[in-house]
Design a protein around this motif. Structure first.
Motif, PDB file in Angstrom:
ATOM      1  N   SER A   1      41.939  41.244  35.419  1.00 41.62           N
ATOM      2  CA  SER A   1      43.007  41.630  36.335  1.00 41.62           C
ATOM      3  C   SER A   1      43.094  40.641  37.490  1.00 41.62           C
ATOM      4  CB  SER A   1      42.728  43.040  36.873  1.00 41.62           C
ATOM      5  OG  SER A   1      43.499  43.307  38.021  1.00 41.62           O
ATOM      6  N   PRO A   2      44.290  40.317  37.962  1.00 40.95           N
ATOM      7  CA  PRO A   2      44.407  39.443  39.133  1.00 40.95           C
ATOM      8  C   PRO A   2      43.658  39.997  40.341  1.00 40.95           C
ATOM      9  CG  PRO A   2      46.544  39.695  38.055  1.00 40.95           C
ATOM     10  CD  PRO A   2      45.607  40.667  37.401  1.00 40.95           C
ATOM     11  N   ASP A   3      43.648  41.312  40.497  1.00 40.37           N
ATOM     12  CA  ASP A   3      42.902  41.934  41.592  1.00 40.37           C
ATOM     13  C   ASP A   3      41.402  41.701  41.431  1.00 40.37           C
ATOM     14  OD1 ASP A   3      43.249  43.190  43.996  1.00 40.37           O
ATOM     15  OD2 ASP A   3      43.193  45.225  43.190  1.00 40.37           O
ATOM     16  N   TYR A   4      40.944  41.719  40.186  1.00 41.65           N
ATOM     17  CA  TYR A   4      39.528  41.431  39.900  1.00 41.65           C
ATOM     18  C   TYR A   4      39.188  40.004  40.304  1.00 41.65           C
ATOM     19  CZ  TYR A   4      35.346  40.569  37.050  1.00 41.65           C
ATOM     20  OH  TYR A   4      34.087  40.217  36.617  1.00 41.65           O
TER      21      TYR A   4
ATOM     22  N   LYS B   1      45.091  48.499  34.109  1.00 40.04           N
ATOM     23  CA  LYS B   1      46.548  48.425  34.276  1.00 40.04           C
ATOM     24  C   LYS B   1      47.093  49.827  34.476  1.00 40.04           C
ATOM     25  CE  LYS B   1      48.607  45.544  31.583  1.00 40.04           C
ATOM     26  NZ  LYS B   1      49.221  44.935  30.376  1.00 40.04           N
ATOM     27  N   VAL B   2      48.050  49.939  35.365  1.00 36.72           N
ATOM     28  CA  VAL B   2      48.715  51.209  35.661  1.00 36.72           C
ATOM     29  C   VAL B   2      50.187  51.086  35.281  1.00 36.72           C
ATOM     30  CG1 VAL B   2      49.388  52.806  37.496  1.00 36.72           C
ATOM     31  CG2 VAL B   2      47.108  51.786  37.510  1.00 36.72           C
TER      32      VAL B   2
ATOM     33  N   PRO C   1      42.862  53.058  41.245  1.00 36.00           N
ATOM     34  CA  PRO C   1      42.400  51.846  40.544  1.00 36.00           C
ATOM     35  C   PRO C   1      42.376  50.598  41.423  1.00 36.00           C
ATOM     36  CG  PRO C   1      44.020  53.056  39.226  1.00 36.00           C
ATOM     37  CD  PRO C   1      44.037  53.661  40.597  1.00 36.00           C
ATOM     38  N   ASP C   2      43.191  50.554  42.475  1.00 33.61           N
ATOM     39  CA  ASP C   2      43.212  49.382  43.337  1.00 33.61           C
ATOM     40  C   ASP C   2      41.853  49.184  44.006  1.00 33.61           C
ATOM     41  OD1 ASP C   2      45.849  48.982  42.689  1.00 33.61           O
ATOM     42  OD2 ASP C   2      46.635  49.995  44.466  1.00 33.61           O
TER      43      ASP C   2
ATOM     44  N   ASP D   1      50.121  56.132  36.007  1.00 28.18           N
ATOM     45  CA  ASP D   1      48.790  56.505  35.536  1.00 28.18           C
ATOM     46  C   ASP D   1      48.145  55.323  34.830  1.00 28.18           C
ATOM     47  OD1 ASP D   1      46.618  58.089  35.194  1.00 28.18           O
ATOM     48  OD2 ASP D   1      47.600  59.612  33.962  1.00 28.18           O
ATOM     49  N   LEU D   2      46.842  55.414  34.631  1.00 35.80           N
ATOM     50  CA  LEU D   2      46.078  54.347  34.002  1.00 35.80           C
ATOM     51  C   LEU D   2      46.440  54.251  32.519  1.00 35.80           C
ATOM     52  CD1 LEU D   2      43.768  52.446  35.046  1.00 35.80           C
ATOM     53  CD2 LEU D   2      42.157  54.071  34.046  1.00 35.80           C
TER      54      LEU D   2
END
Length: 467
Positions: A7-10, A152-153, A243-244, A161-162
């Motif tokens: 994930s880009p956030d990861y 991903k949501v 999830p964020d 939702d996930l």
């Protein structure tokens, strides 16, 4: 895209989690990564001329540096507070077994709660996965932040939702003998397909290790207990359970400790150099063997030779020491902010003061308890029990240890000024009591932890004041 995609956030937060891993592991882990201590330009140039011969310069520079274990000590103090809390748990009769056996390795709900809080404090995030084993019994799995690589949501039945969760696991390689510890990574994938949750396991090559099946398929006969219309994963965080990625509560302290480590390399190198004056010689008419020095040796410099010592003045050493003190104080303040456990103020006043949404021990205990309760409700729904019979609550009443907020603030100021030791400050926050030691032992502890900021200390006290 391959299963290892992240994930880009990861990707944005991975360096923070890696720093926290090293900070908790200690000095050896910090020194193992050369990026944590950049080489001075002089050493870079010296290695350009002779890389092998001048490598010792940076090795000695690194060896003299000192990493302070503020992060590890703070985490231990905070978990000491959390360990006193008593969760209030209500479960349907068919789920009572989780009280003593709730995790993949056989620990109960209380220990699972402590694990959640510990990871939230240290990394700001821990995924909690509800699952059912091959015997149809419920349990929870947890993953570190660095192993929860993708999620991903998306819109599901009109709600966000996930729809994807990918976790990296490690399995022993096939053919290993009983004494080896060699493992290889695999990737457990939870995904939504045709309105149901499916699970599969892949390897690094993109081959399927465990075929995709509806989550809840158990036993050798591939019996489906019951399918789920959602992915039973809760990302427990420092400020909420979405999830964020949330903030890492002790990150400011870890960065201060890292900066102090970098400054200490210059500080202790300067102290080393100023304690070893460099001899110089000039005016010799011919080559003379000057390789032997010391009180038992004499140099014959001839009629025109002269010699002396070049001594470092060390004008910048005090500035470096002051910068190290500043980092120590920044770490203390960051720890105190996270340790904010409340006092006599009202709930509304406290809420207003914490309106910036920074993570505190109070908020992290609440989110961990709520995340675990949500996971238990997933299991209740999965097994056909009434979700309303599930409850997991914790009252974060840290003040029961007798911590006076005014006293804590005064001790923080005193610790920053070098009047009391940092150990005394943390011990008071942990236990509500000051350590039982005399002024001499306290002074020795202060001296071990470094000079006092601004020159304050016990020097101005007479024996009566000390007692």
């Amino acid at each position: 895209m391959p299963v290892q995609s992240t994930s880009p956030d990861y990707d944005r937060h991975l360096p923070e989690w890696q720093l926290m891993d090293a900070a908790l592991e200690g000095e050896e882990a910090i020194k193992a990564n050369a990026c944590n201590l950049p080489k001075p330009s002089g050493m870079v140039e010296a290695e350009k001329q002779d890389g092998a011969g001048n490598r010792y310069l940076y090795e000695n520079y690194t060896a003299r540096a000192q990493y302070e274990h503020w992060v590890r000590d703070s985490l231990r103090s905070m978990m000491g507070l959390v360990s006193r809390l008593q969760p209030e748990i209500e479960l349907p009769a068919g789920m009572k077994g989780l009280l003593d056996n709730a995790t993949a390795d056989g620990f109960g709900l209380k220990q699972l709660f402590f694990r959640l809080v510990r990871q939230i404090i240290s990394h700001g995030r821990i995924p909690l996965v509800a699952n059912i084993d091959d015997n149809g019994l419920p349990y929870f799995s947890t993953y570190s932040a660095v192993n929860a690589i993708n999620w991903k949501v998306a819109s599901q039945s009109g709600r966000q939702d996930l729809v994807l969760a990918v976790f990296r696991e490690f399995r022993e390689k096939d053919g290993n003998d009983e004494f080896t510890h060699e493992c290889e990574p695999v990737y457990r994938v939870f995904t939504m397909r045709d309105g149901g949750c499916y699970s599969s396991v892949w390897n690094d090559s993109g081959d399927v290790v465990d075929n995709e099946m509806p989550l809840g398929t158990t036993g050798a006969d591939q019996r489906l207990v019951r399918g789920l219309e959602y992915i039973p994963v809760v990302y427990c965080g420092s400020t909420d359970n979405g999830p964020d990625v949330d903030e890492v509560p002790l990150l400011s302290m870890a960065r201060a400790a890292l900066k102090s480590y970098q400054l200490s390399a210059d500080y202790f190198t300067a102290l080393h150099q100023t304690s070893h004056p460099q001899p110089w010689v000039s005016g010799l008419d011919e080559e003379v063997d000057l390789s032997v020095t010391g009180p038992s040796a004499a140099w014959d410099l001839g009629p025109s030779g002269s010699c002396g010592y070049l001594e470092f003045q060390g004008a910048g050493i005090e500035a470096v020491r002051k910068a190290m003190d500043d980092q120590r104080n920044a770490a203390l303040e960051a720890g105190a902010k996270v340790m904010d456990i409340g006092g006599i103020e009202s709930g509304e006043a406290r809420k207003a003061r914490q309106n910036d949404q920074h993570a505190t021990l109070h908020s992290m205990v609440i989110t961990a308890a709520e995340g675990l309760e949500q996971g238990l409700r997933y299991l209740a729904d999965w097994l056909g029990f009434d979700e309303k019979q599930v409850s997991f609550t914790v009252k974060p009443e840290f003040t029961s240890v007798g911590v006076d907020p005014q006293m804590a603030a005064q001790l923080l100021t005193a610790a920053q000024a070098g009047i009391v030791s940092h150990d005394s400050f943390w011990q008071y926050l942990s236990t509500g009591k000051l350590p039982d030691r005399d002024w001499q032992a306290e002074l020795e502890l202060i001296q071990e932890q470094g000079p006092a900021l601004g020159g304050l200390g016990f020097e101005g006290l007479n024996d009566g004041d000390r007692q």
